[in-house]
Design a protein around this motif. Structure first.
Motif, PDB file in Angstrom:
ATOM      1  N   UNK A 138     -17.999 -25.298   0.088  1.00  0.00           N
ATOM      2  CA  UNK A 138     -18.542 -25.538  -1.244  1.00  0.00           C
ATOM      3  C   UNK A 138     -18.294 -24.297  -2.096  1.00  0.00           C
ATOM      4  N   UNK A 139     -17.264 -24.332  -2.918  1.00  0.00           N
ATOM      5  CA  UNK A 139     -16.825 -23.155  -3.674  1.00  0.00           C
ATOM      6  C   UNK A 139     -17.449 -23.123  -5.067  1.00  0.00           C
ATOM      7  N   UNK A 140     -18.161 -22.044  -5.408  1.00  0.00           N
ATOM      8  CA  UNK A 140     -18.665 -21.914  -6.781  1.00  0.00           C
ATOM      9  C   UNK A 140     -17.486 -21.722  -7.736  1.00  0.00           C
ATOM     10  N   UNK A 141     -17.539 -22.369  -8.887  1.00  0.00           N
ATOM     11  CA  UNK A 141     -16.372 -22.314  -9.768  1.00  0.00           C
ATOM     12  C   UNK A 141     -16.704 -21.854 -11.179  1.00  0.00           C
ATOM     13  N   UNK A 172     -15.453 -14.294  -8.072  1.00  0.00           N
ATOM     14  CA  UNK A 172     -14.422 -13.998  -7.088  1.00  0.00           C
ATOM     15  C   UNK A 172     -15.059 -14.144  -5.714  1.00  0.00           C
ATOM     16  N   UNK A 173     -14.507 -15.028  -4.890  1.00  0.00           N
ATOM     17  CA  UNK A 173     -15.123 -15.351  -3.606  1.00  0.00           C
ATOM     18  C   UNK A 173     -14.356 -14.720  -2.447  1.00  0.00           C
ATOM     19  N   UNK A 174     -14.981 -14.736  -1.295  1.00  0.00           N
ATOM     20  CA  UNK A 174     -14.351 -14.153  -0.110  1.00  0.00           C
ATOM     21  C   UNK A 174     -13.134 -14.972   0.316  1.00  0.00           C
ATOM     22  N   UNK A 175     -12.029 -14.312   0.655  1.00  0.00           N
ATOM     23  CA  UNK A 175     -10.839 -15.029   1.120  1.00  0.00           C
ATOM     24  C   UNK A 175     -10.892 -15.374   2.604  1.00  0.00           C
ATOM     25  N   UNK A 176     -11.937 -14.900   3.304  1.00  0.00           N
ATOM     26  CA  UNK A 176     -11.973 -15.089   4.753  1.00  0.00           C
ATOM     27  C   UNK A 176     -13.401 -15.087   5.268  1.00  0.00           C
ATOM     28  N   UNK A 195      -9.622 -21.359  -7.276  1.00  0.00           N
ATOM     29  CA  UNK A 195     -10.536 -20.550  -6.480  1.00  0.00           C
ATOM     30  C   UNK A 195     -10.923 -21.316  -5.215  1.00  0.00           C
ATOM     31  N   UNK A 196     -10.792 -20.665  -4.064  1.00  0.00           N
ATOM     32  CA  UNK A 196     -11.156 -21.286  -2.797  1.00  0.00           C
ATOM     33  C   UNK A 196     -10.079 -22.130  -2.159  1.00  0.00           C
ATOM     34  N   UNK A 197      -8.932 -22.273  -2.818  1.00  0.00           N
ATOM     35  CA  UNK A 197      -7.860 -23.095  -2.256  1.00  0.00           C
ATOM     36  C   UNK A 197      -7.195 -22.380  -1.079  1.00  0.00           C
ATOM     37  N   UNK A 198      -6.855 -23.122  -0.045  1.00  0.00           N
ATOM     38  CA  UNK A 198      -6.219 -22.551   1.139  1.00  0.00           C
ATOM     39  C   UNK A 198      -4.826 -22.026   0.798  1.00  0.00           C
ATOM     40  N   UNK A 199      -4.493 -20.840   1.350  1.00  0.00           N
ATOM     41  CA  UNK A 199      -3.137 -20.329   1.140  1.00  0.00           C
ATOM     42  C   UNK A 199      -2.477 -19.840   2.422  1.00  0.00           C
ATOM     43  N   UNK A 200      -3.196 -19.810   3.540  1.00  0.00           N
ATOM     44  CA  UNK A 200      -2.582 -19.376   4.784  1.00  0.00           C
ATOM     45  C   UNK A 200      -3.611 -19.100   5.858  1.00  0.00           C
ATOM     46  N   UNK A 201      -3.164 -18.486   6.935  1.00  0.00           N
ATOM     47  CA  UNK A 201      -4.066 -18.075   8.014  1.00  0.00           C
ATOM     48  C   UNK A 201      -3.389 -16.985   8.842  1.00  0.00           C
TER      49      UNK A 201
END
Length: 233
Positions: free
Chosen positions: A60-63, A68-72, A180-186
């Motif tokens: 649940x990403x605040x928008x 700016x949210x944590x990437x991990x 914001x919060x969209x997946x980009x890798x691992x």
């Protein structure tokens, strides 16, 4: 609690990278059962761990504008001034760097800390030191992204391989636009992600704080609140 709610706490979506590894762990477990049953049960435990390592739950990403949210997922291991990786060509001015360390039990899917366009992606091979160490930012294998926000400011996001990590996966390209919060890798299997905040922006997290990717707010670009302090209780 409803049965479907209980089930969702145990059964998690899996990142596509995980299927081949889970299959390998399951196959080895089958062989271990043929050799000696106690070994097989150890294999079961490792297969379950592998399944949860590659979990990819919804968040649940605040928008609200400027958040700016944590990437991990993980723990804040470092907060300090540092120059963004030179390959991103973001200048030589030191910015506040927030490092989130992921151990082998954390979810390792990485997410965009803020929405914007990726203007630069730069991979650099390197060592595999413990990712919680400060020098890992400089010496370890890394993949760096520069994200330009709507107002023209940029932030740097750096995926850093750790002691047992052997592959950084980046699933986006230069020019991609992320929310914001969209997946980009691992990263597998234990690692760290650094975020370099824009000049003048203070972090709203503290050392040792547990982070949830795409949910925990690292900073508010619209706020002038001073850096937060915290203590263990």
């Amino acid at each position: 609690m409803r049965q479907d709610d209980m089930l969702s706490t145990v059964v998690k979506p899996i990142h596509k990278e995980g299927y081949k590894f889970i299959s390998i762990f399951a196959a080895v477990t089958f062989v271990l059962f043929l050799i000696w049953q106690p070994l097989g049960w150890i294999g079961v435990g490792l297969t379950v761990w592998c399944y949860y390592f590659f979990r990819d739950p919804e968040r649940q990403t605040p928008f609200r504008e400027g958040l700016l949210v944590s990437p991990a997922d993980g723990v804040v291991s470092l907060i300090e001034p540092a120059v963004p990786p030179v390959e991103l060509e973001m200048g030589d001015q030191a910015l506040t760097r927030v490092s989130v360390f992921m151990n082998v039990f954390d979810c390792h899917v990485n997410r965009a800390p803020i929405g914007g366009r990726i203007t630069k992606i730069a991979y650099r091979p390197g060592k595999f030191l413990n990712a919680s160490l400060d020098k890992a930012s400089e010496h370890n294998e890394r993949n760096s992204l520069a994200i330009e926000m709507a107002d023209g400011r940029k932030i740097a996001v750096v995926q850093i391989a750790g002691l047992v990590a052997r592959r950084i996966l980046c699933e986006v390209e230069e020019g991609s636009v992320l929310q914001t919060g969209e997946r980009f890798g691992m990263i597998r299997f234990g690692s760290r992600v650094d975020v370099y905040l824009p000049e003048g922006v203070e972090p709203l997290v503290a050392l040792g704080q547990t982070m949830v990717s795409a949910e925990t707010v690292i900073a508010d670009l619209e706020s002038r609140e001073p850096r937060r302090m915290a203590e263990a209780r």
